[in-house]
Design a protein around this motif. Structure first.
Motif, PDB file in Angstrom:
ATOM      1  N   PHE A  61       0.821  -1.212   0.000  1.00 43.19           N
ATOM      2  CA  PHE A  61       0.000   0.000   0.000  1.00 43.19           C
ATOM      3  C   PHE A  61       0.859   1.268   0.000  1.00 43.19           C
ATOM      4  O   PHE A  61       0.514   2.259  -0.664  1.00 43.19           O
ATOM      5  CB  PHE A  61      -0.953  -0.005   1.200  1.00 43.19           C
ATOM      6  N   ASN A  62       1.985   1.238   0.704  1.00 41.94           N
ATOM      7  CA  ASN A  62       2.873   2.391   0.722  1.00 41.94           C
ATOM      8  C   ASN A  62       3.452   2.656  -0.665  1.00 41.94           C
ATOM      9  O   ASN A  62       3.511   3.809  -1.122  1.00 41.94           O
ATOM     10  CB  ASN A  62       4.004   2.161   1.731  1.00 41.94           C
ATOM     11  N   SER A  63       3.865   1.596  -1.355  1.00 37.50           N
ATOM     12  CA  SER A  63       4.411   1.732  -2.706  1.00 37.50           C
ATOM     13  C   SER A  63       3.351   2.234  -3.678  1.00 37.50           C
ATOM     14  O   SER A  63       3.647   3.020  -4.588  1.00 37.50           O
ATOM     15  CB  SER A  63       4.962   0.381  -3.196  1.00 37.50           C
ATOM     16  N   LEU A  64       2.109   1.778  -3.467  1.00 39.04           N
ATOM     17  CA  LEU A  64       1.008   2.217  -4.329  1.00 39.04           C
ATOM     18  C   LEU A  64       0.780   3.715  -4.184  1.00 39.04           C
ATOM     19  O   LEU A  64       0.646   4.442  -5.184  1.00 39.04           O
ATOM     20  CB  LEU A  64      -0.266   1.442  -3.976  1.00 39.04           C
ATOM     21  N   ILE A  65       0.758   4.202  -2.949  1.00 38.27           N
ATOM     22  CA  ILE A  65       0.540   5.625  -2.691  1.00 38.27           C
ATOM     23  C   ILE A  65       1.696   6.455  -3.252  1.00 38.27           C
ATOM     24  O   ILE A  65       1.486   7.475  -3.926  1.00 38.27           O
ATOM     25  CB  ILE A  65       0.371   5.873  -1.180  1.00 38.27           C
ATOM     26  N   ILE A  66       2.934   6.008  -2.995  1.00 30.64           N
ATOM     27  CA  ILE A  66       4.103   6.722  -3.503  1.00 30.64           C
ATOM     28  C   ILE A  66       4.099   6.723  -5.033  1.00 30.64           C
ATOM     29  O   ILE A  66       4.388   7.736  -5.677  1.00 30.64           O
ATOM     30  CB  ILE A  66       5.407   6.079  -2.972  1.00 30.64           C
ATOM     31  N   GLY A  67       3.756   5.569  -5.619  1.00 23.47           N
ATOM     32  CA  GLY A  67       3.743   5.451  -7.076  1.00 23.47           C
ATOM     33  C   GLY A  67       2.753   6.382  -7.738  1.00 23.47           C
ATOM     34  O   GLY A  67       3.074   7.038  -8.745  1.00 23.47           O
ATOM     35  N   ILE A  68       1.546   6.467  -7.180  1.00 18.96           N
ATOM     36  CA  ILE A  68       0.529   7.374  -7.744  1.00 18.96           C
ATOM     37  C   ILE A  68       0.998   8.817  -7.640  1.00 18.96           C
ATOM     38  O   ILE A  68       0.880   9.606  -8.599  1.00 18.96           O
ATOM     39  CB  ILE A  68      -0.817   7.210  -7.001  1.00 18.96           C
ATOM     40  N   GLY A  69       1.566   9.171  -6.481  1.00 21.06           N
ATOM     41  CA  GLY A  69       2.070  10.535  -6.299  1.00 21.06           C
ATOM     42  C   GLY A  69       3.182  10.873  -7.275  1.00 21.06           C
ATOM     43  O   GLY A  69       3.245  11.987  -7.815  1.00 21.06           O
ATOM     44  N   THR A  70       4.080   9.906  -7.516  1.00 18.64           N
ATOM     45  CA  THR A  70       5.193  10.123  -8.438  1.00 18.64           C
ATOM     46  C   THR A  70       4.702  10.267  -9.874  1.00 18.64           C
ATOM     47  O   THR A  70       5.236  11.066 -10.647  1.00 18.64           O
ATOM     48  CB  THR A  70       6.203   8.952  -8.354  1.00 18.64           C
ATOM     49  N   LEU A  71       3.680   9.498 -10.232  1.00 26.30           N
ATOM     50  CA  LEU A  71       3.100   9.620 -11.573  1.00 26.30           C
ATOM     51  C   LEU A  71       2.519  11.022 -11.791  1.00 26.30           C
ATOM     52  O   LEU A  71       2.691  11.625 -12.849  1.00 26.30           O
ATOM     53  CB  LEU A  71       2.019   8.558 -11.785  1.00 26.30           C
ATOM     54  N   PHE A  72       1.836  11.539 -10.760  1.00 26.70           N
ATOM     55  CA  PHE A  72       1.306  12.905 -10.835  1.00 26.70           C
ATOM     56  C   PHE A  72       2.452  13.901 -11.013  1.00 26.70           C
ATOM     57  O   PHE A  72       2.377  14.822 -11.827  1.00 26.70           O
ATOM     58  CB  PHE A  72       0.521  13.251  -9.566  1.00 26.70           C
ATOM     59  N   LYS A  73       3.509  13.693 -10.234  1.00 26.36           N
ATOM     60  CA  LYS A  73       4.660  14.609 -10.273  1.00 26.36           C
ATOM     61  C   LYS A  73       5.328  14.595 -11.644  1.00 26.36           C
ATOM     62  O   LYS A  73       5.621  15.642 -12.225  1.00 26.36           O
ATOM     63  CB  LYS A  73       5.671  14.233  -9.192  1.00 26.36           C
ATOM     64  N   SER A  74       5.576  13.399 -12.186  1.00 31.62           N
ATOM     65  CA  SER A  74       6.246  13.299 -13.479  1.00 31.62           C
ATOM     66  C   SER A  74       5.372  13.879 -14.598  1.00 31.62           C
ATOM     67  O   SER A  74       5.878  14.516 -15.524  1.00 31.62           O
ATOM     68  CB  SER A  74       6.602  11.846 -13.793  1.00 31.62           C
ATOM     69  N   ALA A  75       4.060  13.671 -14.504  1.00 31.80           N
ATOM     70  CA  ALA A  75       3.155  14.199 -15.524  1.00 31.80           C
ATOM     71  C   ALA A  75       3.108  15.727 -15.491  1.00 31.80           C
ATOM     72  O   ALA A  75       2.929  16.379 -16.522  1.00 31.80           O
ATOM     73  CB  ALA A  75       1.747  13.627 -15.330  1.00 31.80           C
ATOM     74  N   SER A  76       3.316  16.308 -14.299  1.00 34.21           N
ATOM     75  CA  SER A  76       3.241  17.767 -14.163  1.00 34.21           C
ATOM     76  C   SER A  76       4.348  18.473 -14.937  1.00 34.21           C
ATOM     77  O   SER A  76       4.207  19.640 -15.318  1.00 34.21           O
ATOM     78  CB  SER A  76       3.320  18.168 -12.681  1.00 34.21           C
TER      79      SER A  76
END
Length: 302
Positions: A61-76
């Motif tokens: 679950f921690n990796s899932l949350i970090i992964g979603i956040g990183t995807l948002f960051k990279s897309a920005s």
């Protein structure tokens, strides 16, 4: 073979890398430069680290949350000016709410497609198959087929294909380090794009373990079937994590054989990267890890 303990994932035009309490994402910007950002990581409680199964659930679950956040960051990094202005106007609470909604929607879709649909299709065949365990086996096979078909289809799109190339760069960088080679483009290029601790292998192992476990926990009630599968998924995720943890540290023949299905699936989820992608992977590693010091320390231990 050395064991570094680092891991990561591919993001939009980049690579996320994690090493204990350190995290970073490196992205190739449109002007050709590589931009690196630190990722905030909540330290894993000591009691969680020491508790088998529980640490796997926490890590998932921690990796899932970090992964979603990183995807948002990279897309920005690739938004136009108007979109960037709108993002600046959002408060941290709004951003967290958006991430929460994204996670919820993703979870519901995943449950519907990978949990309920295989169960529904196998139940349709139950009138023709009188042996209960065969119905559950069929459910598992359908689940795996849907997963593989989904991965194959999204891999045909240009953006996801490039993401799979960055995924390959991530694995090749980690393999380069773990095979005691200096971290440079030439050495990374000749390293393998397959790795036993990959998240793809994790998902596939979850599916395989679920087939075995569901054979022992059976009911004809549809509602209870769904409930049992939901309640057992964290346990299955924890077991899969422990297997990958052992597999990543061991060259035992049996472990290697059991790891093969996950490695085969990586033929779909990883592609050979070009040198510019490898450079991004190297930048992400160096942001969280000192490969030269690691090699020196490893040489002293030998």
């Amino acid at each position: 073979m050395a064991y570094s303990g680092i891991g990561g994932q591919a993001v939009m035009e980049g690579v996320e890398m994690l090493n204990g309490a350190k995290g970073a994402v490196a992205v190739r910007l449109q002007d050709g430069t590589i931009h690196t950002d630190d990722i905030k990581i909540t330290p894993e409680p000591e009691w969680v680290k020491r508790t088998p199964i529980v640490r796997g659930v926490y890590s998932f679950f921690n990796s899932l949350i970090i992964g979603i956040g990183t995807l948002f960051k990279s897309a920005s990094y690739f938004e136009d000016e108007d979109e960037k202005e709108k993002e600046k106007e959002k408060s941290p609470a709004q951003e967290k709410a958006e991430m929460g909604v994204t996670l919820l929607i993703s979870f519901v879709i995943a449950i519907a497609v990978f949990l309920y649909l295989p169960m529904f299709l196998s139940d349709l065949m139950s009138s023709l198959i009188k042996v209960k365990w065969l119905v559950i086996l069929l459910e598992g096979i359908i689940r795996i087929v849907i997963f593989l078909l989904y991965i194959w289809l999204i891999g045909k799109t240009e953006d996801i294909h490039r993401t799979f190339m960055y995924h390959g760069a991530e694995h090749k960088c980690i393999n380069c380090i773990e095979h005691d080679m200096p971290l440079n483009v030439e050495n990374v290029r000749k390293s393998s794009r397959f790795h036993k601790r990959c998240g793809t292998s994790f998902i596939f192992i979850v599916f395989l373990i679920s087939v075995v476990l569901f054979m022992f926990i059976r009911t004809d009630n549809v509602g209870l079937k769904v409930l049992f599968r939901l309640l057992l998924m964290p346990v299955i995720a924890g077991i899969a994590y422990e297997f990958l943890r052992i597999g990543g540290r061991s060259e035992n023949r049996l472990v290697n054989i059991l790891s093969q299905p996950g490695l085969w699936v990586q033929r779909l989820t990883t592609q050979e990267p070009d040198d510019s992608m490898i450079e991004v992977g190297i930048a992400s590693v160096r942001a969280v890890f000192d490969p030269e010091k690691f090699l020196q320390d490893h040489e002293l231990q030998q």
